[in-house]
Motif scaffolding. Structure first.
Motif, PDB file in Angstrom:
ATOM      1  N   SER A 144      30.685  33.872  80.617  1.00 18.03           N
ATOM      2  CA  SER A 144      31.094  32.468  80.715  1.00 18.03           C
ATOM      3  C   SER A 144      32.588  32.292  80.493  1.00 18.03           C
ATOM      4  N   LYS A 292      28.838  26.080  82.462  1.00 17.89           N
ATOM      5  CA  LYS A 292      29.579  27.273  82.053  1.00 17.89           C
ATOM      6  C   LYS A 292      30.635  26.920  81.018  1.00 17.89           C
ATOM      7  N   ARG A 296      31.201  28.438  77.377  1.00 12.82           N
ATOM      8  CA  ARG A 296      32.502  29.006  77.012  1.00 12.82           C
ATOM      9  C   ARG A 296      32.993  28.433  75.678  1.00 12.82           C
ATOM     10  N   GLU A 577      24.777  30.465  84.728  1.00 16.07           N
ATOM     11  CA  GLU A 577      25.971  29.702  84.347  1.00 16.07           C
ATOM     12  C   GLU A 577      26.672  30.310  83.137  1.00 16.07           C
ATOM     13  N   CYS A 578      25.927  31.026  82.287  1.00 21.22           N
ATOM     14  CA  CYS A 578      26.493  31.567  81.045  1.00 21.22           C
ATOM     15  C   CYS A 578      26.628  33.088  81.053  1.00 21.22           C
TER      16      CYS A 578
END
Length: 584
Positions: A144, A292, A296, A577-578
């Motif tokens: 991410s 994401k 993060r 997404e991660c």
């Protein structure tokens, strides 16, 4: 047939070899006596075992029968010494004035069987998967931190938040605020934390997290400032309609609500101040780039201040022993205080440990409306606590028929007591000498409640027993900072057991381990409803069946899968997404 023996003896008496008969008869008599003596010895041994089990667990019910031990500050003992140690309580965890009345330990029959199982298990190896995740967990790796967009200029105005709750709720609120700031092209002001009469902690963002690192790391995503511009500080935000409470934004609101409802206020007044802001942004649907960014923020941008990192590194070193290198997770959590690689280092002085988040504080117990075997004393004590701390619940009890304690337990709504936790750990195969770190606040019932787990697993430690008074002093009266130390110790553990899957602390720890663990950091997540259906048979179930059913229950929760729709990315970051997925 009965006459055959006398006839045979008569024939033998008339034969030339009749003389040895008395000697043969004596040998047969001796054999006859040997069998009853062996049987008696075996019966005596079995009786002794049951008497000792009864004696041991009757002492769990009688605090006066036990000697009072002082907790020693020490490192976890080696396997050789663990079996002889006796840590009978966690007085420093069980705070003064809470849960001091005697409490009956539940499930004593199963505890006796667990003690016997632990003794037998010493001769067997531990299960192969006890300290491991399934092999397909290694397919996921963190990513991410990768960006493919330009920084937001934050020209639409300023977003402020005053987050409520403890460190876990605040962390979620911070990352949601970062995401909304990007969504609305707004500048984020370093978040503030509301003072809570539950947490009693005046810590602010800069007391827990590194402000400059936070601003610098996210500068390619959003603009962050430490204070509102001077020309906006004098505004009466409530009067101009820029104060937004939790009642104004529904829980897990969709991004569209912020665009339709919040953005106009932001453009008009140049500032919006969110008060509370607990779980006010949904996990789905949400654009993947924003998802994401939320990952993060949580896994990369929030670094503990050096004071917490340094003391956390002491905890990890005293729990793990000397390791030749640190893990990616430790590098993230501990920064410059993580163990650096040592050329030619070996693991001979290293040790494994299990961390357990024991969510059994008096507030949790009282709010659950469950019963834990303490009779009228327990009921009166918890009702008095509810009247002070949960008056709305007390009033609700007067006007509404609430579910019974038995029903709540059968539905998995009760926090797991220490004795229930220790039965689960024993069934899974953790040996008596296992080093166990207990995380949590003040355990309800204190010494009496903890004796079941400490007698079966004597190598118990907490941050209070691992750190000296002078090392703990900077954190006293700061519950969120103390929780940060527990977070580090739990996240870095070789195995982590949550006792309340709904706990935000446990969820964040699980997510961190999933994100940085590389498939090597298993988390034990009991299904409390199914566990309750097993424990209810305490009076009749045999240990082998109990063990088999608990193992099956936990194995099912260890399965590796992608994050289900609408589930928290803080708890379950295995999504594209991660994290990135690689095929072996």
């Amino acid at each position: 047939m009965p006459e055959a023996a006398p006839l045979a003896l008569q024939a033998a008496a008339s034969s030339p070899v009749a003389a040895p008969l008395p000697r043969v008869r004596r040998r047969q008599q001796r054999r006859g006596w040997r069998r009853p003596r062996g049987l008696l010895a075996w019966c005596a041994l079995v009786a002794f075992f049951f008497v000792m089990n009864w004696w041991m667990f009757s002492r769990l019910q009688d605090p006066a029968a036990r000697p009072h031990f002082r907790l020693r500050r020490h490192r976890p003992r080696s396997a050789a010494g663990a079996g002889n140690s006796s840590l009978s309580s966690l007085e420093e965890v069980a705070g003064a004035g809470k849960g001091k009345r005697p409490h009956r330990v539940m499930l004593t029959r199963l505890l006796a069987l667990a003690a016997h199982a632990l003794a037998e298990a010493e001769a067997r190896p531990e299960p192969n998967d006890l300290w491991k995740e399934p092999i397909n967990a290694t397919m996921w790796r963190p990513c991410s931190d990768q960006r493919d967009w330009e920084a937001s200029e934050g020209t639409n105005g300023y977003i402020m938040i005053s987050a409520n709750g403890g460190i876990n709720q605040q962390r979620v609120a911070i990352c949601n605020a970062v995401t909304i700031s990007r969504m609305l092209n707004a500048t984020l002001v370093i978040p503030k934390f509301l003072y809570s009469n539950v947490w009693l902690d005046k810590s602010q963002f800069g007391d827990i997290y590194q402000e400059d690192y936070f601003i610098s790391y996210l500068k390619s995503d959003i603009r962050i400032v430490k204070d509102l511009p001077v020309e906006l500080q004098s505004l009466n935000l409530e009067a101009i309609g820029s104060l937004v409470n939790d009642t104004d934004v529904m829980k897990e609101a969709k991004p569209s609500l912020y665009v339709k409802k919040i953005l106009p206020i932001l453009l008009k007044n140049r500032v919006v101040h969110f008060i509370g802001f607990g779980n006010r942004l949904s996990f789905d649907p949400i654009p993947s780039d924003l998802q994401k960014l939320r990952c993060r923020c949580n896994f990369h941008a929030l670094r503990f201040v050096h004071k917490i990192q340094e003391t956390g590194a002491l905890l990890v070193e005293r729990l793990h022993g000397h390791r030749p290198h640190s893990s990616p997770l430790e590098n993230n959590l501990l920064g410059q205080f993580a163990v650096k690689s040592v050329p030619g280092g070996n693991m001979s002085n290293a040790s494994k440990y299990l961390a357990v988040h024991l969510r059994f504080e008096i507030d949790m117990v009282a709010y659950s409306l469950c019963y834990f075997g303490g009779g009228k004393d327990e009921e009166d004590e918890l009702e008095a606590y509810r009247q002070i701390h949960f008056p709305a619940l007390t009033e609700l009890k007067k006007t509404t028929k609430l579910p019974s304690a038995a029903f709540l337990r059968s539905e998995g709504k009760c926090p797991l007591a220490p004795e229930e936790v220790v039965l689960m750990l024993t069934a899974l195969g953790f040996k008596r000498r296992t080093n166990i770190y207990i995380a949590g606040a003040e355990i309800y019932g204190g010494r009496q409640r903890m004796v079941a787990i400490s007698r079966l697993y004597p190598s118990l430690v907490t941050k209070e027993t691992l750190l000296s008074p002078s090392e703990l002093e900077p954190f006293r009266n700061f519950s969120s900072q103390l929780a940060a130390l527990d977070f580090i110790a739990c996240a870095a553990a070789d195995a982590f057991a949550m006792t309340d899957p709904g706990s935000q602390f446990s969820s964040l720890v699980q997510g961190y381990r999933m994100y940085y663990g590389g498939g090597d950091l298993p988390t034990i997540r009991p299904n409390k409803r199914r566990l309750a259906s097993i424990l209810v048979k305490n009076a009749t179930i045999e240990w082998k069946e109990f063990e088999t059913r608990v193992i099956k229950l936990i194995q099912q929760t260890k399965q590796v899968h992608e994050r289900p729709v609408a589930r928290s990315i803080f708890r379950h970051p295995r999504c594209l997404e991660c994290m990135c997925r690689t095929e072996h």
